[in-house]
Design an enzyme around this catalytic site. Structure first.
Site, short mmCIF file in Angstrom:
data_model
loop_
_atom_site.label_atom_id
_atom_site.label_comp_id
_atom_site.label_asym_id
_atom_site.label_seq_id
_atom_site.Cartn_x
_atom_site.Cartn_y
_atom_site.Cartn_z
N GLU A 173 38.04 37.80 34.18
CA GLU A 173 36.45 37.04 34.58
C GLU A 173 35.61 36.82 33.48
O GLU A 173 34.15 36.78 33.40
CB GLU A 173 35.63 38.08 35.66
CG GLU A 173 36.50 38.42 37.01
CD GLU A 173 35.84 39.29 37.81
OE1 GLU A 173 34.65 39.65 37.55
OE2 GLU A 173 36.09 39.64 39.05
N GLU A 292 42.47 40.38 42.38
CA GLU A 292 41.50 40.99 42.84
C GLU A 292 41.01 40.73 44.15
O GLU A 292 40.68 39.60 44.37
CB GLU A 292 40.17 41.02 41.80
CG GLU A 292 40.23 42.01 40.76
CD GLU A 292 38.90 41.95 39.83
OE1 GLU A 292 38.07 42.24 40.75
OE2 GLU A 292 39.19 42.04 38.54
#
Length: 502
Positions: A173, A292
């Site tokens: 991320e 995710e």
């Protein structure tokens, strides 16, 4: 009563089922590792301190590839802290979750745990505060056979054979301002390309995952993927996708249609990747790693301020969502979506595995139990085999506040090489049962071998420490297969799985 008709044509194949679609995620966050998979002194703990009752539940869940060790955690992680004699490992501050990391579990221990569960490790490298050399050192420690400083160090630490880790995530991320070392798309893309090229020089058969957007709501969504892939396209095999969903403001109808956002996410990233492919005149099609995804009541956690700004606890109770039947129905629908787009989504990781927004919960010194979300995942993992078939669905629709019009019924099917077929369905209606008629003549099946339903008259029913078996799968009755036509009725807010045999 809502109505739906489905046509399942065995020629409408999406892809072969890759077991990596049923991956999960273990991060050093809250009680996922400590008091989750690892609890020395627990009556069920083995010699390494791993809870065998949790191992058994993970095996039942059917997870495959396990992403490790983060997550936000990895951007401040020094992997060297987690190897060697445990009594000499340093305690460090984890800035991501404002906790103390004891490093009692590191790569060597986690690899032994993964072997217990029959799982493949998907290793993440730190590109937030580390870089190319650190990634190469970790790769050498993990995968080089022997005869180098780090491979020999692994042997001295008790593991002579290399771990043979194939999948590697290049950071986590990196578009997020919450990420330690967050970067622009250009800066990250350049670093990821250099790291990937160097890792391939060390081992050419690696499968590398570059960071995509943290969510489809990020202001740079789409642009981030384009810039990063312009740097990395020829160096990597996957681009990551992350998505979490929750019910907001009592809008159950929109929540039940969350998979429409996942479809938008997949479509957008695939389109951008294909545009970069065309611009580069590449023969490679970029795959997606949805590494995710889950239900996560993030709004409530933010409002609770459970992540301390002043204290540095060890393994605090963080992000321990207790899931309802409605949450499980949405999760089952998200699995349907991943299967329907399995031609592009080649790998996926349910985040996370134990205690932290997880299908498995534990109590220190006490039991481990299944959350409601455990059941659609374990059943789909067990029954989805062979080839994925995308059905043609004609059904009633309903209006949602977030996504516009949505089908009341969603479904996907699989057909195994031995002729066994599976159909996975969801009824998104908040109030009406759905009568479903499915044409399965092309599958060559003659009987219903199993039929399971996840439903409760209270869509917010949950499994808790006090009531661990309040919710579970029940038989789906009155499923009739006659002359190639399958008929059934699903109650509102429900998920079902049906097995068909010759």
């Amino acid at each position: 009563m809502a109505k739906a008709t489905l046509m399942i044509d065995r020629s409408a194949i999406v892809a072969r089922v890759d077991r990596r679609l049923f991956g999960a995620f273990v991060e050093h966050l809250g009680r996922c590792v400590y008091d989750g998979i690892y609890e020395p002194g627990h009556p069920a703990a083995d010699g390494d301190g791993f809870r065998r009752d949790v191992v058994e539940l993970v095996s039942e869940l059917g997870t495959t590839t396990i992403r490790y060790p983060g997550g936000n955690f990895v951007s401040g992680y020094r992997w060297q802290d987690g190897v060697g004699p445990r009594d000499q490992r340093p305690v460090r501050r984890d800035l991501a979750w404002h906790s103390l990391e004891t490093n009692q579990v590191g790569l060597d221990e986690f690899a032994r745990w993964a072997k217990l569960t029959g799982s493949e490790i998907m290793m993440a490298v730190n590109l937030g505060t580390q870089g190319v050399l650190d990634a190469l050192d970790l790769l050498e420690y993990a995968n080089h056979p022997s005869g180098t400083q780090l491979s020999d160090q692994r042997a001295r630490n008790g593991t002579t054979e290399p771990y043979g880790i194939r999948m590697w995530c290049l950071g986590n991320e990196m578009d997020g301002p919450w990420q330690i070392g967050a970067m622009s798309a250009d800066d990250y893309g350049s670093l990821a390309a250099r790291t990937a090229a160097a890792m391939r020089m060390a081992q050419s058969d690696l499968e590398l995952v570059v960071c995509g957007s943290s969510s489809s709501s990020m202001p740079t969504f789409g642009h981030w993927e384009r810039v990063v892939l312009e740097h990395t396209y020829e160096h990597v095999d996957y681009i990551s996708c992350h998505a979490y969903y929750q019910e907001r403001a009592g809008d159950l109808g929109s929540f039940l249609a969350s998979s429409l956002d996942m479809e938008y996410f997949i479509s957008t990233v695939s389109t951008v990747a294909d545009e970069v492919k065309l611009a580069k005149n590449s023969s490679k099609t970029m795959k997606l790693s949805f590494d995710e995804w889950n239900i996560w009541y993030l709004d409530e956690h933010r409002e609770s301020h459970e992540v301390s700004e002043t204290e540095w606890p060890i393994a605090p109770r963080l992000l321990e969502d207790v899931y309802s039947v409605a949450d499980a129905v949405v999760l089952g629908n998200l699995l349907i979506t991943l299967l329907k787009h399995h031609d592009r989504v080649a790998s996926a990781s349910l985040a996370q595995l134990v205690n932290v927004i997880a299908p498995i919960m534990t109590e220190p010194g006490g039991p481990a139990w299944r959350q409601t979300t455990f059941f659609p995942f374990s059943t789909t993992s067990r029954m989805a085999k062979g080839s994925v078939i995308r059905p043609v669905i004609t059904c009633d629709r309903y209006e949602t506040a977030l996504y516009g019009m949505a089908d009341v019924v969603d479904a996907v099917a699989t057909l195994a090489d031995d002729g066994v077929a599976s159909v996975f369905l969801v009824n998104r209606s908040v109030s009406e049962p759905a009568t479903i008629v499915i044409d399965v003549r092309g599958l060559g099946v003659s009987r219903v071998s199993e039929a399971h339903l996840l439903h409760d008259d209270d869509p917010y029913a949950k499994n808790t420490l006090a009531e661990q078996d309040r919710v579970g799968l029940r038989p789906l009755h009155d499923v009739v297969l006659d002359d190639g036509t399958l008929t059934l009725t699903l109650p509102p807010v429900s998920w079902a799985a049906i097995g068909l045999a010759r």
